[in-house]
Design an enzyme around this catalytic site. Structure first.
Site, short mmCIF file in Angstrom:
data_model
loop_
_atom_site.label_atom_id
_atom_site.label_comp_id
_atom_site.label_asym_id
_atom_site.label_seq_id
_atom_site.Cartn_x
_atom_site.Cartn_y
_atom_site.Cartn_z
N LYS A 1 7.59 -3.03 -12.78
CA LYS A 1 8.48 -1.99 -13.34
C LYS A 1 8.23 -1.69 -14.81
O LYS A 1 9.04 -1.03 -15.47
CB LYS A 1 9.98 -2.30 -13.14
CG LYS A 1 10.40 -2.64 -11.74
CD LYS A 1 9.73 -1.85 -10.67
CE LYS A 1 10.22 -0.42 -10.56
NZ LYS A 1 9.40 0.29 -9.52
N HIS B 1 0.14 -7.88 -10.54
CA HIS B 1 1.31 -8.31 -11.31
C HIS B 1 1.24 -9.80 -11.62
O HIS B 1 2.21 -10.39 -12.08
CB HIS B 1 2.60 -8.08 -10.51
CG HIS B 1 2.95 -6.64 -10.29
ND1 HIS B 1 2.97 -5.72 -11.29
CD2 HIS B 1 3.33 -5.98 -9.16
CE1 HIS B 1 3.34 -4.54 -10.80
NE2 HIS B 1 3.55 -4.68 -9.51
N SER C 1 15.33 -0.75 -14.20
CA SER C 1 14.38 -0.16 -13.26
C SER C 1 14.23 -1.08 -12.04
O SER C 1 14.24 -0.62 -10.89
CB SER C 1 13.04 0.04 -13.97
OG SER C 1 12.12 0.65 -13.11
N PHE D 1 5.84 12.46 -16.43
CA PHE D 1 6.73 11.93 -15.38
C PHE D 1 6.91 12.97 -14.28
O PHE D 1 6.79 12.67 -13.09
CB PHE D 1 8.08 11.54 -16.00
CG PHE D 1 9.04 11.02 -14.99
CD1 PHE D 1 8.89 9.76 -14.44
CD2 PHE D 1 10.12 11.80 -14.57
CE1 PHE D 1 9.78 9.28 -13.48
CE2 PHE D 1 11.01 11.32 -13.62
CZ PHE D 1 10.84 10.06 -13.08
N MET E 1 3.71 13.52 -12.13
CA MET E 1 3.43 12.38 -11.25
C MET E 1 4.49 12.24 -10.15
O MET E 1 4.18 11.88 -9.03
CB MET E 1 3.31 11.09 -12.06
CG MET E 1 1.91 10.93 -12.65
SD MET E 1 1.62 9.36 -13.46
CE MET E 1 1.78 8.18 -12.13
N MET F 1 9.85 7.03 -8.43
CA MET F 1 9.82 7.72 -9.73
C MET F 1 11.27 8.08 -10.05
O MET F 1 11.77 9.13 -9.63
CB MET F 1 8.96 8.99 -9.63
CG MET F 1 7.52 8.71 -9.35
SD MET F 1 6.71 8.00 -10.79
CE MET F 1 5.08 7.71 -10.16
P1 A3P Z 1 12.35 3.90 -14.11
O1 A3P Z 1 12.88 3.17 -12.91
O2 A3P Z 1 12.99 3.45 -15.38
O3 A3P Z 1 12.39 5.38 -13.95
P2 A3P Z 1 5.99 0.39 -12.03
O4 A3P Z 1 4.97 1.43 -11.72
O5 A3P Z 1 5.49 -0.72 -12.87
O6 A3P Z 1 6.71 -0.07 -10.81
O7 A3P Z 1 7.08 1.08 -12.98
C1 A3P Z 1 7.98 2.04 -12.49
C2 A3P Z 1 8.69 2.67 -13.66
O8 A3P Z 1 7.76 3.50 -14.37
C3 A3P Z 1 9.84 3.56 -13.21
O9 A3P Z 1 10.80 3.51 -14.26
C4 A3P Z 1 9.12 4.89 -13.12
O10 A3P Z 1 9.97 6.00 -13.12
C5 A3P Z 1 8.28 4.83 -14.38
N1 A3P Z 1 7.17 5.80 -14.39
C6 A3P Z 1 6.24 6.02 -13.44
N2 A3P Z 1 5.41 7.02 -13.79
C7 A3P Z 1 5.84 7.46 -15.00
C8 A3P Z 1 5.41 8.49 -15.90
N3 A3P Z 1 4.38 9.28 -15.60
N4 A3P Z 1 6.09 8.65 -17.06
C9 A3P Z 1 7.13 7.85 -17.37
N5 A3P Z 1 7.60 6.86 -16.57
C10 A3P Z 1 6.96 6.67 -15.39
#
Ligand code: A3P
Length: 310
Positions: free
Chosen positions: A68, A125, A155, A247, A250, A275
């Site tokens: 996360k 991870h 998150s 964000f 994606m 997301m």
């Molecule tokens: P949030 O739950 O705070 O929105 P991981 O990929 O390590 O699992 O992390 C997921 C977190 O990264 C989520 O956070 C997700 O929304 C955020 N995330 C993924 N892509 C992103 C982007 N392009 N810009 C900003 N945050 C992003």
């Protein structure tokens, strides 16, 4: 104080602890961990030894994070940096195929990773103590993305609530206390994970990034990644990557928004998206003053003495 969950499971197996309940989920066998609400894929335990002996190439490129902290985001950027900002392929081919998850709990990805042409891009991870041990000798490049503990916790809470194999029943406060003790998450303590990598930040094969810096100035962070990976990008390519990796873009891109988890039935319907918000400071909407104080104290104890602040 290594509380890596994987190690914890390993110890369980060695001690042949009784009481692990096997349950079926979809096509998978899962172990129900006694006294917790955590379900673990059966062969996650058996793979530790194989993980440890996995053959590393010095030109591998790893994206490693505590879950996360921005793994998916970093992967997409690193892939594009390594592939001349080829957004067309990035839109067509699932990120998980382009950039496989080393210790993916449901399907063993390692046979496929072994056959990948160099340079391989690999997501993990794993905490330092459970990395394949050749990483220490071969020194592949590692991009490690960190995130402030409070937003990571928020998150993770929403993510765990979404995951159907983890039948998490606790509320946010209970979750937060468990989270910061490292018991809820499959990769051990947030503090140990961050600290162990942070202490290696001056190694030439390591690049440490912060989610918060990526939010503030993604252009700058993309250039940092390109320089670290010895890739020359034009200003236009950098801009293409920045725009592809917002964000919003994606979230709407089915190749990088992790929607395959939904398709596999791993996400509960109606519980939100992988997301989710993509913001810095969402913790302010969730933390009570008491929880805030608790995390500030832990921050002072674990990260600040080593100069890691968010
Ligand atoms: P949030 O739950 O705070 O929105 P991981 O990929 O390590 O699992 O992390 C997921 C977190 O990264 C989520 O956070 C997700 O929304 C955020 N995330 C993924 N892509 C992103 C982007 N392009 N810009 C900003 N945050 C992003």
């Amino acid at each position: 104080g290594i509380t890596t969950y994987a190690l914890y499971l390993w110890r369980w197996k060695k001690k042949k602890l009784t009481g692990l309940k096997t349950v079926k989920f979809g096509g998978f066998n899962l172990y129900e961990a006694p006294g917790t609400s955590i379900y673990v894929p059966e062969d996650h335990i058996l793979r530790l030894e194989e993980n440890n002996n996995f053959e590393i190439r010095s030109d591998d490129i790893w994206v490693i994070t505590y879950p996360k902290c921005g793994t998916t985001w970093t992967q997409e950027i690193v892939w594009l940096v390594c592939n001349n900002a080829d957004t067309e392929t990035a839109n067509d081919v699932e990120l998980d195929t382009r950039f496989p998850f080393f210790e993916y709990p449901f399907t063993n990805r390692r046979p496929a990773i072994r056959k990948m042409p160099s340079p391989r891009l690999i997501k993990s991870h794993l905490a330092i103590p459970v990395l394949p041990h050749q990483i220490r000798e071969k020194k592949p490049k590692i991009v490690y993305t960190m995130r402030n503990p409070k937003d990571t916790c928020v998150s993770m809470y929403h993510f765990i609530k979404m995951l159907s194999p983890i039948n998490y029943k606790g509320n946010f406060e209970e979750f937060t206390k468990e989270f910061f003790m490292g018991v809820t998450v499959g990769h051990g303590s947030f503090w140990d994970h961050h600290l162990d990598y942070w202490r290696l930040r001056d190694e030439p094969n390591m690049l440490l990034l912060k989610y918060e810096d990526m939010i503030t100035d993604l252009n700058k962070e993309v250039k940092k990644i390109a320089a670290f990976l010895d890739k020359e990008l034009t200003e236009e390519q950098v801009q293409t990557i920045v725009e592809h990796c917002t964000f919003k873009t994606m979230k709407n891109n089915s190749s990088s928004n992790q929607s395959h988890m939904q398709n596999m039935g791993l996400m509960r319907a109606g519980m939100g998206n992988f997301m989710r918000k993509g913001k810095v400071g969402d913790w302010k909407n969730h933390f009570t003053p008491e929880l805030n104080e608790m995390v500030d104290q832990l921050n002072k104890k674990w990260l600040e003495p080593d100069g890691l602040t968010f």
